[in-house]
Design a protein around this motif. Structure first.
Motif, PDB file in Angstrom:
ATOM      1  N   LEU A 175      -9.775 -22.063   6.400  1.00 37.84           N
ATOM      2  CA  LEU A 175     -10.495 -23.295   6.084  1.00 37.84           C
ATOM      3  C   LEU A 175      -9.786 -24.516   6.668  1.00 37.84           C
ATOM      4  CD1 LEU A 175     -11.809 -23.006   2.414  1.00 37.84           C
ATOM      5  CD2 LEU A 175     -13.087 -22.929   4.542  1.00 37.84           C
ATOM      6  N   HIS A 176      -8.463 -24.525   6.630  1.00 36.31           N
ATOM      7  CA  HIS A 176      -7.723 -25.652   7.180  1.00 36.31           C
ATOM      8  C   HIS A 176      -7.925 -25.774   8.690  1.00 36.31           C
ATOM      9  CE1 HIS A 176      -5.699 -25.496   3.275  1.00 36.31           C
ATOM     10  NE2 HIS A 176      -5.184 -26.686   3.551  1.00 36.31           N
ATOM     11  N   ARG A 177      -8.105 -24.642   9.364  1.00 31.97           N
ATOM     12  CA  ARG A 177      -8.238 -24.667  10.825  1.00 31.97           C
ATOM     13  C   ARG A 177      -9.668 -24.931  11.291  1.00 31.97           C
ATOM     14  NH1 ARG A 177      -4.606 -20.265  10.131  1.00 31.97           N
ATOM     15  NH2 ARG A 177      -6.359 -18.787  10.239  1.00 31.97           N
TER      16      ARG A 177
ATOM     17  N   TYR B 297     -18.938 -22.370  14.755  1.00 30.50           N
ATOM     18  CA  TYR B 297     -20.383 -22.136  14.725  1.00 30.50           C
ATOM     19  C   TYR B 297     -20.728 -20.965  13.810  1.00 30.50           C
ATOM     20  CZ  TYR B 297     -20.814 -25.326  18.693  1.00 30.50           C
ATOM     21  OH  TYR B 297     -20.783 -26.415  19.510  1.00 30.50           O
ATOM     22  N   TYR B 298     -19.932 -19.903  13.879  1.00 30.44           N
ATOM     23  CA  TYR B 298     -20.171 -18.745  13.015  1.00 30.44           C
ATOM     24  C   TYR B 298     -19.991 -19.119  11.541  1.00 30.44           C
ATOM     25  CZ  TYR B 298     -19.995 -15.901  17.269  1.00 30.44           C
ATOM     26  OH  TYR B 298     -20.241 -15.369  18.517  1.00 30.44           O
ATOM     27  N   ALA B 299     -18.932 -19.876  11.260  1.00 31.11           N
ATOM     28  CA  ALA B 299     -18.681 -20.280   9.869  1.00 31.11           C
ATOM     29  C   ALA B 299     -19.799 -21.161   9.345  1.00 31.11           C
ATOM     30  CB  ALA B 299     -17.341 -21.013   9.784  1.00 31.11           C
ATOM     31  N   THR B 300     -20.308 -22.068  10.185  1.00 34.01           N
ATOM     32  CA  THR B 300     -21.417 -22.931   9.769  1.00 34.01           C
ATOM     33  C   THR B 300     -22.666 -22.115   9.471  1.00 34.01           C
ATOM     34  OG1 THR B 300     -20.539 -24.710  11.180  1.00 34.01           O
ATOM     35  CG2 THR B 300     -22.811 -24.923  10.410  1.00 34.01           C
ATOM     36  N   ALA B 301     -22.990 -21.198  10.375  1.00 38.59           N
ATOM     37  CA  ALA B 301     -24.178 -20.363  10.179  1.00 38.59           C
ATOM     38  C   ALA B 301     -24.043 -19.509   8.927  1.00 38.59           C
ATOM     39  CB  ALA B 301     -24.389 -19.478  11.402  1.00 38.59           C
ATOM     40  N   PHE B 302     -22.855 -18.953   8.697  1.00 41.12           N
ATOM     41  CA  PHE B 302     -22.645 -18.102   7.519  1.00 41.12           C
ATOM     42  C   PHE B 302     -22.774 -18.919   6.233  1.00 41.12           C
ATOM     43  CE2 PHE B 302     -19.780 -16.172   4.368  1.00 41.12           C
ATOM     44  CZ  PHE B 302     -20.361 -14.915   4.271  1.00 41.12           C
TER      45      PHE B 302
ATOM     46  N   VAL C  28     -17.590 -29.213  10.518  1.00 44.38           N
ATOM     47  CA  VAL C  28     -18.166 -28.061   9.832  1.00 44.38           C
ATOM     48  C   VAL C  28     -17.982 -28.206   8.323  1.00 44.38           C
ATOM     49  CG1 VAL C  28     -17.999 -25.567   9.525  1.00 44.38           C
ATOM     50  CG2 VAL C  28     -17.816 -26.556  11.812  1.00 44.38           C
ATOM     51  N   LYS C  29     -16.770 -28.521   7.915  1.00 46.61           N
ATOM     52  CA  LYS C  29     -16.481 -28.631   6.486  1.00 46.61           C
ATOM     53  C   LYS C  29     -17.256 -29.779   5.839  1.00 46.61           C
ATOM     54  CE  LYS C  29     -12.059 -28.509   7.554  1.00 46.61           C
ATOM     55  NZ  LYS C  29     -10.570 -28.520   7.456  1.00 46.61           N
TER      56      LYS C  29
ATOM     57  N   ALA D 193     -14.982 -36.913  11.591  1.00 47.89           N
ATOM     58  CA  ALA D 193     -16.122 -36.022  11.363  1.00 47.89           C
ATOM     59  C   ALA D 193     -17.362 -36.816  10.976  1.00 47.89           C
ATOM     60  CB  ALA D 193     -15.779 -35.013  10.274  1.00 47.89           C
ATOM     61  N   LEU D 194     -17.186 -37.828  10.132  1.00 50.50           N
ATOM     62  CA  LEU D 194     -18.312 -38.678   9.754  1.00 50.50           C
ATOM     63  C   LEU D 194     -18.862 -39.433  10.964  1.00 50.50           C
ATOM     64  CD1 LEU D 194     -16.976 -40.132   6.368  1.00 50.50           C
ATOM     65  CD2 LEU D 194     -18.651 -38.315   6.690  1.00 50.50           C
TER      66      LEU D 194
END
Length: 268
Positions: A21-23, A249-254, A28-29, A147-148
């Protein structure tokens, strides 16, 4: 300098860990956090299975972040009393009488629909606060600001938030200086209370608030001129590249898929 660093650490809720999560990219977060909070708000009242799935997802994120299973749980309890502002829904939502009692000159009746709405609001608030705590614990504040910006949040808002966070400990320093000055001018004998009565304290507090505003205004003008002299053009820079990788991208989709499934579960 030691005092400044101590207060900066007190304001900064980021916890340095080597975890997945930190990386992750801060975009995304941030995006997943916003979607999670909006999804909680859209869940119908009494969607207990969906609420349980959301909480289990948060526990899993706590484990993945290596912050500890109950990290967000312990820190979210503080925010629960603010959710009691919605206590009026207990009596204002029509439904079958669930519980009644007399308060002063009023006979108050809690309905089953009102009680269901109130408990659902508490759970939604509790889960949303936990997600926000997890975000700031796994994302550095400058990265969060960037990010914002990448997510097209108005620049004026991101700039105000960035400067508020950056100079909050400076304002705290000014407040402590004013308090020390008041104590130095309010000497008292041993065993007696320093200062005057309530009116005197109210007057002094008003004067201190005015002094804090003037000092803050003057310092902000000096800071702005110093930043312009060093090339500030309205944009804050960071040393992190912020490049989206395949894992992001994978983490966002999941994560979006999990939230979508929770929405489906909440409506069955």
């Amino acid at each position: 300098m030691k005092w400044v660093l101590m207060h900066f650490d007190a304001f900064d809720r980021y916890h340095e860990k080597e975890s997945f999560l930190h990386r992750l990219d801060p975009r995304v977060k941030t995006l997943v956090t916003v979607i999670f909070i909006v999804s909680n708000a859209l869940l119908p009242d009494g969607a207990w299975l969906a609420f349980i799935c959301a909480w289990l997802s948060l526990l899993a994120c706590n484990l993945i972040s290596k912050l500890g299973l109950g990290y967000t749980l312990k820190r979210s309890i503080v925010a629960l009393p603010f959710a009691f502002i919605a206590v009026t829904v207990l009596f204002s939502i029509p439904g079958e009488p669930f519980f009644s009692f007399r308060f002063l000159m009023w006979d108050l009746i809690i309905t089953d629909a009102g009680f269901l709405r109130f408990v659902s609001i508490l759970i939604r608030s509790w889960l949303s606060v936990q997600m926000a705590i997890l975000l700031v614990a796994t994302t550095r504040f400058p990265d969060l600001i960037h990010a914002l910006e990448h997510l097209r949040v108005p620049a004026i808002l991101t700039t105000i938030i960035a400067f508020l966070y950056r100079y909050l400990f400076v304002l705290t320093d000014e407040v402590f200086r004013l308090l020390r000055a008041r104590e130095a001018r309010s000497a008292a004998a041993t065993g007696s209370r320093s200062g005057g009565g309530v009116l005197w304290r109210a007057k002094i507090a008003g004067n201190m608030a005015g002094q804090l505003f003037l000092r803050s205004y003057e310092r902000s003008d000096r800071i702005y001129n110093a930043m312009v002299a060093r090339g500030y053009s309205g944009h804050l820079y960071t040393l992190n590249a912020h490049e989206m990788k395949s894992k992001d991208y994978y983490a966002t989709a999941f994560a979006v898929a999990i939230i979508f499934i929770m929405q489906i579960i909440g409506r069955f």
